[in-house]
Design a protein around this motif. Structure first.
Motif, PDB file in Angstrom:
ATOM      1  N   LEU A  56       0.827  -1.203   0.000  1.00 11.93           N
ATOM      2  CA  LEU A  56       0.000   0.000   0.000  1.00 11.93           C
ATOM      3  C   LEU A  56       0.861   1.253   0.000  1.00 11.93           C
ATOM      4  CD1 LEU A  56      -2.683   1.575   0.406  1.00 11.93           C
ATOM      5  CD2 LEU A  56      -2.351   1.246   2.868  1.00 11.93           C
ATOM      6  N   ILE A  57       1.870   1.294   0.857  1.00 14.34           N
ATOM      7  CA  ILE A  57       2.747   2.460   0.916  1.00 14.34           C
ATOM      8  C   ILE A  57       3.469   2.663  -0.411  1.00 14.34           C
ATOM      9  CG2 ILE A  57       4.837   3.374   2.005  1.00 14.34           C
ATOM     10  CD1 ILE A  57       3.859   2.021   4.616  1.00 14.34           C
ATOM     11  N   HIS A  58       3.914   1.581  -1.018  1.00 15.01           N
ATOM     12  CA  HIS A  58       4.569   1.685  -2.330  1.00 15.01           C
ATOM     13  C   HIS A  58       3.612   2.267  -3.364  1.00 15.01           C
ATOM     14  CE1 HIS A  58       5.491   0.067  -6.384  1.00 15.01           C
ATOM     15  NE2 HIS A  58       6.731   0.433  -6.055  1.00 15.01           N
ATOM     16  N   ASP A  59       2.364   1.787  -3.382  1.00  9.72           N
ATOM     17  CA  ASP A  59       1.376   2.285  -4.352  1.00  9.72           C
ATOM     18  C   ASP A  59       1.092   3.769  -4.149  1.00  9.72           C
ATOM     19  OD1 ASP A  59       1.195  -0.233  -5.446  1.00  9.72           O
ATOM     20  OD2 ASP A  59      -0.665  -0.777  -4.389  1.00  9.72           O
ATOM     21  N   LEU A  60       1.036   4.205  -2.891  1.00 13.74           N
ATOM     22  CA  LEU A  60       0.777   5.611  -2.615  1.00 13.74           C
ATOM     23  C   LEU A  60       1.972   6.480  -2.967  1.00 13.74           C
ATOM     24  CD1 LEU A  60      -1.082   5.326   0.822  1.00 13.74           C
ATOM     25  CD2 LEU A  60      -2.089   5.892  -1.390  1.00 13.74           C
TER      26      LEU A  60
END
Length: 500
Positions: free
Chosen positions: A186-190
């Protein structure tokens, strides 16, 4: 590393790589969030207004037509051009936060959409054989002045958006619960999503150090669920993302119930489930699909409309009721020694302490600021005037000043005193999920009051019913409901058997 407001990172947390795109801004808990939904809508409305005003102004200046404002050809041309231009701006992405931030990148697209709208206008006039109805000077004058004004407007918007971005007012503060692989993805996608409008404040997980790292993808693990709720109470937190597999159904339900008391959105990444639904099923944080678990009850345009409703109606009510309030203040001063107004601390939005105004209804030396003892029928602490103003709720009228100041709303759950009790127990010990009523700003009157649950709360049933009414109001809020409650309140005050 990220500034995380009131939370403190343990000294033993190791230093990791920075995450500049998600963390490179200054957080300020006192700075209010500005909704991009509202900003986009406001800029669209401003675009339409400017285009129409310019079209009419240039026509009045150059066209020899005394009734130009009511002229069907000119009015239709101006209205259609405004709509087509705004539609073109939308198609070219000119209402995104990224475009608002960049003035230089906007200029060619603004010119393209404005020129395309005029080309369509000219083509329509030609094919409808209506070209003779329009002034060529008007066409040219409107086109040129439109370029200047629209570019000037975008320059102003870009400056404001840059300033609000630097202040952190356009970013939703988010916390993540769950420190596993779902969180890292999730952090990577954001991070790679330029349209994501969230800034992560930290990660929370109840599992120990042997199961979850103390730093996940560059962000500190700040504690468990208890610390998350405390953090949300002490700082501005707009969103909580539950990064757990949806298969952990029992744990997700427990978390949702625990987080339901907070005035924050609760979401789950769509990747947490193997199930895939239609795109309309998901909300989005930037381009990252999310499943909504809990929503803010009043957000975006709802917040704007309620704020305007409170300020306008509250000001009018204060003006109309000023003679009555002056008369009551004089009666209180004549009846007993002491000030006419009484200040009392109560719980407000997000469980914050607020100070509200009331007319003093008790003898000065017997006032109970924390309401540790409920007022009962024939209570000797209450003055003669106090009995009347409490029974009719006139003692609440000074709270109109609180509405103007902004810590109360006209309609909402009534703010309770700090030590208010039912059957000897504090309200939050009597009612499970009691603090969910603090998800919205408290009000002078509410759904509970017009349904007979005002006055003394000496039994668990009474406070239970009041909280049920408050939750119903929060879940079904609308301006129409607020208006209905205000109109019903005077009639509800006639039933004063429980008010002492």
């Amino acid at each position: 590393m990220l500034n995380i407001g009131h939370a403190s990172v343990p000294q033993s947390v190791p230093t990791t790589r920075s995450t500049p795109r998600l963390a490179d801004f200054r957080l300020d808990d006192k700075t209010s969030l500005m909704s991009m939904v509202v900003i986009r809508g406001a800029v669209r409305a401003l675009d339409i207004a400017l285009i129409c005003i310019l079209g009419i102004a240039v026509a009045l200046s150059y066209v020899d037509e005394p009734m130009i404002i009511g002229h069907p050809y000119y009015m239709a041309a101006i209205g259609m051009t405004a709509v087509i231009t705004v539609a073109g701006f939308d198609m070219l992405g000119l209402y995104s936060q990224a475009s608002f931030n960049s003035f230089i990148r906007q200029m060619p697209r603004v010119l393209l959409a404005w020129t395309a709208a005029f080309a369509l206008l000219l083509a329509g006039a030609f094919f409808l054989k209506a070209g003779h109805e329009f002034s060529r000077v008007w066409f040219a004058g409107w086109y040129v002045t439109g370029i200047v004004v629209l570019i000037g407007e975008r320059l102003l918007v870009a400056g404001l958006v840059r300033r609000w971005t630097q202040q952190g007012r356009l970013y939703r503060r988010a916390a993540i619960y769950g420190g596993g692989a779902i969180s890292e993805r999730l952090i990577h996608d954001l991070e790679v999503d330029m349209d994501a409008d969230v800034r992560i404040t930290g990660i929370f997980d109840d599992r120990g150090d042997d199961r979850v790292d103390r730093v996940i993808a560059g962000y500190p693990r700040l504690g468990g669920l208890k610390q998350l709720v405390s953090f949300a109470r002490s700082s501005r937190l707009d969103m909580i993302i539950v990064a757990l597999p949806i298969a952990a159904e029992k744990r997700v339900i427990e978390l949702t119930r625990a987080l339901a008391i907070l005035p924050a959105e609760v979401k789950m990444p769509a990747r947490a489930s193997e199930l895939r639904f239609t795109s309309e099923t998901y909300s989005r944080v930037g381009n990252v699909a999310m499943i909504d678990l809990l929503e803010k009850p009043i957000a975006d345009w709802g917040s704007v409309s309620k704020w305007l409703f409170d300020k306008i109606v509250g000001t009018l009510a204060l003006i109309l009721l000023a003679p009555l309030m002056l008369a009551v203040a004089a009666a209180i001063k004549f009846d007993s020694r002491g000030p006419a107004l009484f200040r009392q601390k109560r719980y407000g939005f997000n469980n914050e302490l607020i100070e509200i105004f009331k007319f003093r209804s008790m003898y000065t030396d017997r006032c109970d600021a924390n309401a540790s003892k409920l007022v009962t029928k024939g209570d000797p602490r209450v003055t003669r005037v106090g009995r009347f103003i409490r029974k009719t709720s006139i003692d609440e009228l000074p709270q109109l000043f609180n509405v103007i100041l902004g810590n109360l709303s006209l309609v909402g759950p009534r703010p309770h005193a700090l030590e208010a009790k039912a059957a000897g127990d504090l309200y939050d010990n009597v009612v499970d999920g009691y603090f969910a009523r603090h998800k919205v700003k408290p009000g002078i009157t509410g759904w509970a009051q017009i349904n007979g649950w005002r006055g003394e709360t000496d039994t668990p049933e009474k406070i239970q019913k009041r909280v049920e009414c408050d939750i119903y109001y929060i879940e079904n809020w609308s301006l129409l409901l607020d208006t209905y409650i205000l109109l019903k309140t005077p009639f509800a005050l006639l039933k004063s058997e429980n008010a002492y």
